[in-house]
Design a protein around this motif. Structure first.
Motif, PDB file in Angstrom:
ATOM      1  N   ASP A 190      -2.341   3.036   1.371  1.00 11.95           N
ATOM      2  CA  ASP A 190      -2.349   1.813   0.572  1.00 11.95           C
ATOM      3  C   ASP A 190      -0.939   1.494   0.102  1.00 11.95           C
ATOM      4  O   ASP A 190      -0.226   2.357  -0.404  1.00 11.95           O
ATOM      5  N   LEU A 203       0.196   2.530  -3.442  1.00 10.63           N
ATOM      6  CA  LEU A 203       0.294   3.924  -3.851  1.00 10.63           C
ATOM      7  C   LEU A 203       1.725   4.391  -3.681  1.00 10.63           C
ATOM      8  O   LEU A 203       2.381   4.091  -2.704  1.00 10.63           O
ATOM      9  N   LYS A 254       1.444   9.189  -3.977  1.00 12.75           N
ATOM     10  CA  LYS A 254       0.048   9.509  -4.261  1.00 12.75           C
ATOM     11  C   LYS A 254      -0.373   9.136  -5.676  1.00 12.75           C
ATOM     12  O   LYS A 254      -1.440   9.538  -6.137  1.00 12.75           O
ATOM     13  N   ASP A 269      -1.774   6.376  -8.025  1.00 16.54           N
ATOM     14  CA  ASP A 269      -2.439   5.084  -8.019  1.00 16.54           C
ATOM     15  C   ASP A 269      -2.042   4.340  -9.286  1.00 16.54           C
ATOM     16  O   ASP A 269      -2.453   4.701 -10.383  1.00 16.54           O
ATOM     17  N   LYS A 270      -1.233   3.305  -9.145  1.00 14.52           N
ATOM     18  CA  LYS A 270      -0.731   2.573 -10.305  1.00 14.52           C
ATOM     19  C   LYS A 270      -1.765   1.623 -10.909  1.00 14.52           C
ATOM     20  O   LYS A 270      -1.466   0.900 -11.849  1.00 14.52           O
ATOM     21  N   ILE A 330      -4.895   2.983 -11.676  1.00 16.42           N
ATOM     22  CA  ILE A 330      -5.953   3.882 -12.146  1.00 16.42           C
ATOM     23  C   ILE A 330      -6.463   3.485 -13.527  1.00 16.42           C
ATOM     24  O   ILE A 330      -7.664   3.504 -13.792  1.00 16.42           O
ATOM     25  N   LYS A 354      -8.244  -0.041 -13.252  1.00 17.14           N
ATOM     26  CA  LYS A 354      -9.572   0.054 -12.634  1.00 17.14           C
ATOM     27  C   LYS A 354     -10.587   0.628 -13.603  1.00 17.14           C
ATOM     28  O   LYS A 354     -11.739   0.176 -13.655  1.00 17.14           O
ATOM     29  N   ASN A 366     -12.572  -1.527  -6.077  1.00 15.64           N
ATOM     30  CA  ASN A 366     -11.142  -1.491  -5.780  1.00 15.64           C
ATOM     31  C   ASN A 366     -10.503  -2.773  -6.311  1.00 15.64           C
ATOM     32  O   ASN A 366     -11.173  -3.798  -6.467  1.00 15.64           O
ATOM     33  N   TYR A 418       0.451  -0.459 -13.295  1.00 16.97           N
ATOM     34  CA  TYR A 418       0.918  -1.740 -12.757  1.00 16.97           C
ATOM     35  C   TYR A 418       1.216  -2.733 -13.879  1.00 16.97           C
ATOM     36  O   TYR A 418       2.252  -3.402 -13.875  1.00 16.97           O
TER      37      TYR A 418
END
Length: 225
Positions: A2, A5, A8, A10-11, A13, A16, A57, A153
């Motif tokens: 992705d 990412l 590794k 996940d910006k 997280i 979400k 997602n 993010y």
């Protein structure tokens, strides 16, 4: 892999997690200039358009690519990303607290003040605040994230907005202040900047409660310019 990412990490997280709980207006908050010897501390509050698809997602249609800690991005690219962020943001606000106030209430309280004012000036009230390593006195739910500008993010967007806006302030100051090379050092205590302070004395935009200015003024008769 992705494209959102990074190592590794996940910006999205945090985004979400809160989107899945029903939060809609997620506000990222960050500051720049906290460690400077000169000029204001500047905070940005940014609410970006975020939603989840059926697979839980992030829907990527409105996502700005390459958002990261502003210090990790070149000035040219940072300016480019900044323009996309402010064009896509549901709401954003920037607020600066000047050096005199920093000296009066200390940098920690000045940082919190800048953040609170940035939040208050948003056109949309956030459902939740994602903040880079600061806890604010507010009734809005908040999540403080250490090094959040590299992990979230939303905070990364705020980091870029705050950095670009404050850098522009430094670049546009008149020649009187440019003898301290602030368009180059942005107010941070580089060797060149400290040498200029020793040569000319501190200006009215310097932070007199910060060393080495504080210590030097206690030992000599330098006056405010």
């Amino acid at each position: 892999m992705d494209m959102f990412l990074d190592n590794k990490l996940d910006k999205f997280i945090y985004e979400k997690e809160y989107l899945s709980l029903g939060y809609k207006y997620i506000c990222g908050i960050d500051e720049v200039g906290r460690g400077c010897l000169f000029g204001p501390v500047t905070a940005a509050a940014v609410i970006m358009p975020l939603e989840l698809d059926n697979d839980i997602n992030i829907v990527k249609e409105n996502i700005v690519e390459d958002v990261d800690d502003s210090k990790k991005i070149s000035a040219k690219k940072r300016e480019y990303i900044y323009n996309i962020i402010i064009s896509k943001a549901l709401s954003y606000s920037v607020y600066s607290v000047d050096s005199k106030t920093i000296d009066e209430i200390n940098i920690y309280n000045a940082t919190k003040l800048a953040m609170m004012k940035a939040i208050e000036n948003l056109t949309i009230k956030p459902d939740i605040l994602l903040i880079d390593a600061v806890k604010l006195d507010t009734d809005i739910k908040q999540c403080s994230i250490t090094k959040g500008d590299a992990k979230s993010y939303s905070i990364g967007c705020a980091s870029i907005v705050a950095k670009v806006c404050r850098d522009k302030m430094m670049d546009e100051l008149p020649d009187f202040y440019q003898k301290y090379k602030v368009s180059k050092n942005k107010g941070y205590g580089t060797k060149e900047h400290i040498k200029a302070i020793e040569m000319y004395g501190p200006s009215d935009m310097h932070r007199y409660s910060f060393d080495p200015i504080k210590s030097n003024l206690q030992n000599d008769d330098n006056l405010l310019l």
